[in-house]
Design an enzyme around this catalytic site. Structure first.
Site, PDB file in Angstrom:
ATOM      1  CG  ASP A 199      -2.197   0.813   0.971  1.00  0.00           C
ATOM      2  OD1 ASP A 199      -2.166   1.673   0.066  1.00  0.00           O
ATOM      3  OD2 ASP A 199      -3.194   0.629   1.691  1.00  0.00           O
ATOM      4  CD  GLU A 251      -6.389   5.906   2.379  1.00  0.00           C
ATOM      5  OE1 GLU A 251      -5.411   5.619   3.085  1.00  0.00           O
ATOM      6  OE2 GLU A 251      -6.290   6.101   1.157  1.00  0.00           O
TER       7      GLU A 251
END
Ligand code: BGC
Ligand code: BGC
Length: 839
Positions: free
Chosen positions: A342, A542
């Site tokens: 990621d 997020e």
């Protein structure tokens, strides 16, 4: 007793729905009411056998290794230079790399992050994306390859449709899809998403998210289908096959298909307090059976990529965890595709930073996502491969996996993106047949929580007022990962072809000869027959969406006021609540006659009218079908309320959802607000670029600028002019009490970087107590991030009253100093007993 009665009543309602999950929930609740025991939750047959207690299910890719293909890959690898191999395992972001650099470094893959777009224009025309795809592809093709040219692979987060691209079909976020309980629909959504991606030249989707969300404070709760591993399990393979095609089917990776990514492996939905990128403390079994539930079916469906999670499992960052990335995924589960990292997440592994992390590759990562850090990472990784710090065999294995995925995806044969079938066929973006699938998804995702005296469905021939700031707002109804990363700040005109919730209502009402008026603030001159109020959370993505409480909008009660005003005026009111998670909305529910949880429906807001309004002849058009895939809290402190865990006392259990025929009137709900969460209650004073609500940085006499450390603008740089005493402080709105922390041997930790050393005495302050840190800063290495730790007891000894602190942290000097700060927090840390600062 009253609670018991209500639970039993809810249980009965649900049994009438004849929905499998509802039935299960009902059984569980009845059991809970009678005996306090909740029976086993997910009697879903295991997909594969688990050889022993410590292993993951033995799955196996359905494709198997093709000897001819493997031989061809071996031959390619044999001719690759070390530089070319390192290039394959690094993925830069288009915002930070030019096509020419892709040619020079021969990178294997690029991505477009949520904020990256052609020419930096978030709402760039779709054709620009395709042109850019060709530009990078051609550049890579033109590189000076030692052997066979290796095609480039381009990825993007098409996580609820190809929603980064203007005009694309935007599907409901996954939380809404969870409520549909319709795996077949999930497959069709995958198919549509893939087709729209191919139109603009993409090869690879960073989707589906298989998080099993166990704490709804998490900012990514909406990216998960459910808190229930069974639902996630039933969708995982469907989405993978929708995107990639069926393994062995004629359509596998054929025209209009893309590579899928199961993410984020593993445990992302179960971090403590719902902190994004945090630590999941679950046991091995819980990680495997709850959080990992979606991976065996995804692998069995042939998913070609798996993204490692930012988070940790029991204290170990997944990006450095060999037991997860290699043993669990590749050995136990037989995953033969590629493991991608990621966004700079490798930099969080202890001992690593964004530009150096052999640990990740050695643990089993096959491709670094190194958006803006690719250059340093390339140099270091190359050196580490030369020195043997990264074993040749491991590097070759990573490259082999990447080439295998490319070959299976047909990239070696497909040619430039614009030359592929469907490419450039712009009419497919948001095509009517695609929107029809999204429309169905919205209809099926709506969950009816309250319908007093069967107010719904409404008669469209009435005089209907539509109010609330979510009523006519595509951005709001779509949430994060829409056009941009956070999805905020767009106008309806940025979404050609999309329909707002109000526009859908107006259309239906007009067709029936009724009258509808949009009045965002709910004011009217002629009293309407009924009001529909659309409101809810602002978009976020997020960690920006992490919350300390599940109370809806604790600081601003304008929506509640509006609902109450309408109630006082005797206007029957339907609330349509837009949210990325279940929230504590008891007052809002009390103030409405009907309450619809609509989640984040996306571009087809018009589908809501097709459910809540009758047709012109007064007939029902579509009944509610959605069932909660998350438990809905009765109290604001029920932040991790999950079906199957005790105590289980939800307001609406998982599986709940009324239909028009239900005559369940909801009693008045308790409105005691959850205890207020003190600013900084979690010990975080400054993190990821933000201070707690109501707190702020103040710096009279100095200069603050935003700075990127691990993420965009997650740090600040402070410059003291040296002309007078100046203090950079975090100021809390209401004084906080840190006595417990102070007696608990905790410290104030500041992550900092000295950019220019102090020219005079400097101190770190809590409240009005200053401790010297000039010595520490002067001996710090310029430009290097480090952590300063001062025990709270030092401040208390020097006279701090920890019960009332309005300045949780400050730095002061009369000299010149340039200091960057990324984190300020209270935490436990190992400190030298004598260390109370250094003058
Ligand atoms: C997110 C991933 C995403 C990636 C690329 C990360 O910050 O955690 O879900 O795929 O960015 O945009
Ligand atoms: C990217 C996201 C990424 C985030 C993390 C954004 O600019 O678009 O994909 O997850 O930064 O910092």
């Amino acid at each position: 007793m009253r609670i018991m009665k209500r639970i039993t009543r809810l249980a009965i309602v649900r049994i009438r729905h004849f929905d499998y999950l509802s039935l299960l929930a009902a059984t569980a609740l009845a059991g809970c009411a009678n005996s306090g025991v909740i029976p086993a939750v997910h009697p879903v047959a295991p997909l594969a056998t688990i050889p022993n207690a410590n292993s993951w299910p033995a799955v196996k890719s359905p494709l198997g290794l093709d000897p001819a293909q493997e031989a061809r890959i071996g031959a390619i690898i044999a001719r690759m230079s070390l530089e070319e191999k390192v290039g394959q395992i690094i993925q830069p972001d288009i915002a930070s790399i030019t096509p020419d650099e892709v040619r020079r470094y021969k990178f294997g893959s690029i991505l477009a992050g949520g904020n990256s777009s052609p020419g930096g224009k978030e709402n760039a025309a779709p054709i620009e994306w395709l042109k850019l795809a060709d530009a990078y592809w051609n550049a890579s093709r033109a590189a000076d390859w030692s052997g066979e040219p290796i095609p480039l692979m381009w990825g993007i987060d098409a996580v609820h449709g190809h929603a980064n691209i203007v005009g694309a079909t935007i599907f409901p976020q996954n939380i809404g899809l969870g409520a549909t309980r319709n795996p077949e629909l999930i497959r069709r959504i995958g198919e549509v998403t893939a087709r729209e991606m191919v139109v603009t030249g993409f090869d690879w989707d960073f989707s589906p998210t298989l998080a099993v969300v166990r704490d709804d404070r998490w900012g990514r709760a909406y990216e998960g289908f459910s808190e229930d591993p069974g639902i996630v399990r039933s969708y995982a393979g469907e989405m993978v096959e929708g995107l990639q095609g069926r393994a062995h089917g004629a359509d596998f990776m054929g025209a209009g298909r893309v590579i899928a990514t199961a993410k984020h492996f593993v445990g992302d939905g179960g971090t403590a307090q719902g902190k994004d990128q945090g630590d999941n403390p679950s046991s091995f079994e819980q990680i495997r059976d709850i959080h990992g539930a979606g991976y065996p079916p995804a692998i069995a469906a042939g998913v070609q990529a798996i993204m490692a999670s930012f988070s940790s499992v029991r204290g170990i960052k997944v990006h450095g965890d060999r037991a997860l990335l290699t043993t669990a995924l590749k050995e136990d589960m037989g995953f033969d595709g590629l493991v991608v990292g990621d966004w700079n997440a490798h930099g969080q592994v202890p001992g690593c930073n964004n530009t150096s992390c052999p640990e990740s590759i050695n643990a089993g990562l096959d491709m670094f996502m190194a958006p803006d850090t690719w250059k340093g990472l390339y140099d270091n990784t190359l050196a580490q491969a030369r020195s043997g710090q990264i074993a040749q065999t491991r590097l070759d294995d990573a490259v082999r996996r990447i080439l295998r995925v490319k070959m299976r995806a047909g990239l070696f044969e497909k040619g430039a993106p614009s030359t592929r079938p469907l490419a450039g066929n712009l009419a497919l973006l948001g095509a009517p047949q695609h929107r029809a699938v999204a429309h169905q998804a919205v209809r099926e995702s709506l969950v009816l929580l309250k319908n007093q005296r069967q107010l719904l469905p409404l008669d469209p021939r009435a005089n209907i007022m539509v109010a609330g700031d979510g009523a006519n707002n595509i951005g709001r109804q779509s949430g994060g990962w829409t056009i941009s990363w956070q999805g905020s700040g767009f106008a309806n005109s940025d979404f050609p072809g999309a329909t707002t919730i109000y526009a859908g209502i107006r259309k239906s009402v007009e067709a029936a000869g009724g009258k509808s008026t949009l009045s965002v603030d709910g004011s009217y001159s002629k009293k309407p027959d009924v009001a529909i109020v659309v409101f809810g959370e602002e978009p976020y993505a997020e960690f920006v969406g992490d919350r300390a409480t599940l109370e809806y909008s604790p600081g601003d009660k304008k929506d509640l006021d509006l609902l109450r005003r309408l109630k006082a005026a005797g206007v029957p009111t339907v609330a349509v609540f837009l949210s990325g998670r279940p929230m504590w909305v008891n007052p809002e529910i009390n103030a409405s006659d009907a309450f619809v949880a609509a989640f984040l429906p996306g571009s087809e807001g018009g589908a809501i009218a097709d459910v809540i309004l009758r047709d012109a002849q007064g007939a029902v058009r579509n009944d509610f079908r959605g069932k909660l895939s998350f438990s809905w809290p009765r109290r604001g402190d029920q932040t991790s309320l999950n079906f199957g865990e005790l105590p289980y006392d939800p307001l609406f259990p998982m599986g709940y959802g009324l239909s028009f025929g239900d005559q369940t009137d909801l009693p008045q709900l308790a409105e005691d607000r959850p205890p207020p969460v003190a600013g900084g209650a979690d010990g975080l004073y400054f993190a990821r670029g933000a201070t707690p609500a109501g707190w702020q940085w103040q710096f009279d006499g100095g200069r603050i600028v935003a700075l990127d450390r691990r993420a965009q603008e997650d740090a600040r740089r402070f410059t003291w002019p040296g002309t007078k005493v100046a203090r950079a402080s975090i100021v809390a709105e209401n004084p906080i009490d840190i006595s417990r922390e102070a007696t608990g041997e905790l410290s104030l930790l500041v992550d900092y970087r000295v950019d220019a050393k102090p020219t005079a005495a400097t101190s770190l302050i809590i409240g009005s107590v200053a401790l010297p840190i000039g010595g520490v800063l002067r001996s710090a290495k310029i430009g290097e991030w480090q952590t300063l730790t001062l025990p709270l007891r030092c401040f208390v000894r020097a006279g701090l009253d920890p019960a009332k602190v309005s300045v949780p942290a400050a730095v002061e000097t009369s000299g010149r100093l340039t200091l960057s700060i990324s984190d300020v927090r209270i935490a436990s840390a190992i400190v030298d007993q004598n260390a109370c600062g250094k003058p």
